[in-house]
Design an enzyme around this catalytic site. Sequence first.
Site, PDB file in Angstrom:
ATOM      1  N   LEU A 157      23.566  35.174  29.988  1.00  0.00           N
ATOM      2  CA  LEU A 157      24.983  35.290  30.321  1.00  0.00           C
ATOM      3  C   LEU A 157      25.808  35.883  29.191  1.00  0.00           C
ATOM      4  CD1 LEU A 157      25.465  31.827  32.069  1.00  0.00           C
ATOM      5  CD2 LEU A 157      25.102  34.046  33.150  1.00  0.00           C
ATOM      6  N   GLY A 212      26.276  35.561  21.013  1.00  0.00           N
ATOM      7  CA  GLY A 212      27.234  35.655  19.923  1.00  0.00           C
ATOM      8  C   GLY A 212      26.565  35.417  18.594  1.00  0.00           C
ATOM      9  N   MET A 248      26.148  32.720  16.791  1.00  0.00           N
ATOM     10  CA  MET A 248      25.353  31.505  16.614  1.00  0.00           C
ATOM     11  C   MET A 248      24.260  31.348  17.655  1.00  0.00           C
ATOM     12  SD  MET A 248      26.024  29.466  14.032  1.00  0.00           S
ATOM     13  CE  MET A 248      25.667  27.790  14.558  1.00  0.00           C
ATOM     14  N   LYS A 303      22.652  26.703  26.113  1.00  0.00           N
ATOM     15  CA  LYS A 303      23.050  27.402  24.894  1.00  0.00           C
ATOM     16  C   LYS A 303      21.937  27.254  23.866  1.00  0.00           C
ATOM     17  CE  LYS A 303      27.064  27.877  21.824  1.00  0.00           C
ATOM     18  NZ  LYS A 303      28.460  27.404  21.588  1.00  0.00           N
ATOM     19  N   ASP A 309      40.267  26.135  17.609  1.00  0.00           N
ATOM     20  CA  ASP A 309      40.103  27.509  18.098  1.00  0.00           C
ATOM     21  C   ASP A 309      40.479  27.624  19.562  1.00  0.00           C
ATOM     22  OD1 ASP A 309      39.546  30.213  17.686  1.00  0.00           O
ATOM     23  OD2 ASP A 309      37.500  30.010  18.413  1.00  0.00           O
TER      24      ASP A 309
END
Length: 474
Positions: free
Chosen positions: A54, A57, A59, A77, A169
């Site tokens: 999907l 990034g 990390m 993840k 964030d």
Amino acid sequence: MHCELCLSEHAEDVLCDNVHWTQVGLSTQDVEGEPPPVDLTGQTLGHYKLVRRLGAGGMGTVYLGEQTRIGARVAVKVLHPHLAHDESLRARFYAEARTVNVVSHPHIVHIFDISEAPGGIHYFVMEYLEGVPLSRLHRPVAPAQLVPLLAQACDALHAAHRCGVVHRDLKPDNLFVVRHAAEPPTLRVLDFGVAKARRPPTEDETAAGIVLGTPAYMAPEQWAGQPVDGRADIYALAVTAYYMFTGQLPFERGQMAELALSLGPVGPVPPHVLAPAVTPALSDVLLRALSRRCDDRYPTARDFKEALLAALAPPQAAHSVDEPPRGSTPVPSHTSSPSPSLSLAEAETPAEPVSVTPPLTWTARVRRRAGTSDVEVRCTELSKGGLFMCCAEPFPRLFTRLEFTLLLAGEEVECVGEVVRHVDSVQARAWSMSPGVGVQFINPSARLRDLIHRVQPHRRGTPAPPAPPSEAHL
């Protein structure tokens, strides 16, 4: 300073299909020579088969996963394998899952499994959400649609802050609007990967801190590297609200950057000047939450929520149905339309009153170039930040400097402003208002501020406005 860039707005592979999106909550890092992400599509981690990639990034990578025993869809993840050998980075990766589980709130994405697969593959499993990130909604969003979602975000933040967790964030990409077949949409707060508990960080945690926030949404104290608390999240949520209501950021580069780089006075344009659907009361709520000093903001996310809902609710207790408060203007429910992939609940349209009190108006004499006479125009939406001048097209260009004399409370006061908004005849008809321009005050005098304070529409004893002049060209 490394800054986070959420892939949900910038990577094509975040699209699950033409309708469904999933939360990503990843960050990118501009590091030369970093190995490309490894695609694990088709592999099985524990009880979860990775069906589709999907997004990726700095990390990790997020996959659409399928629980092999019951077929349930999940989001998995996975920490990038080339980072897995770094103990501090592994700790930061797992800190997100632990943080979310500590808070455990219905408006925060749920993480229900965390594990390590053979080969040193570290991952955690989240609920799979169908909907869109807030950043994908068509802007501007009507207050009646957006405020309930912001209230849910406030609930989530209040719960996090009570647990000692600051998100740090918040932005439209990290606020996910979940679709429901027969119910209003709901909101989930994503990506606690840079969240921080209110305790001194260890040396390893500081060294592993590859993301400090997103500049345009960061509170001034966060920019300055000072300790932050929940009021930094309130500031970021207010920036998000401002952006979704008006279609532009209050400070493009962040407030601290504007203070350092701008040649003129720094201050956001009041949201209601840019977006007629935003009431002055709602505008004031956002401006307080955007205060440079954290002590001037709302003390808690719950206080911010209550202020947002109070500014949205009509003041029915103080006025009868056929006598609305002076200065109020109907907020059209069609000033914005949601993304085609999401049906937000339509705002309930109140019954039209038998008689509508027109909004308060004031007169301004605008000076034009030498050799031409002044022009009298009718003004509405007066606030400490600016006003709206009703005039005919063609309008002065954006950022044109205007000098004018404003009649307030029987007194003439000299003003200087800058054109920051155009509302043409087509928009004016759609919004049930007059065409014209939004003007932001430039260095307003103490006398002007005092007079505005005396004649603001929400105050009792407001003097009757003068008879409006006919519309003219500026």
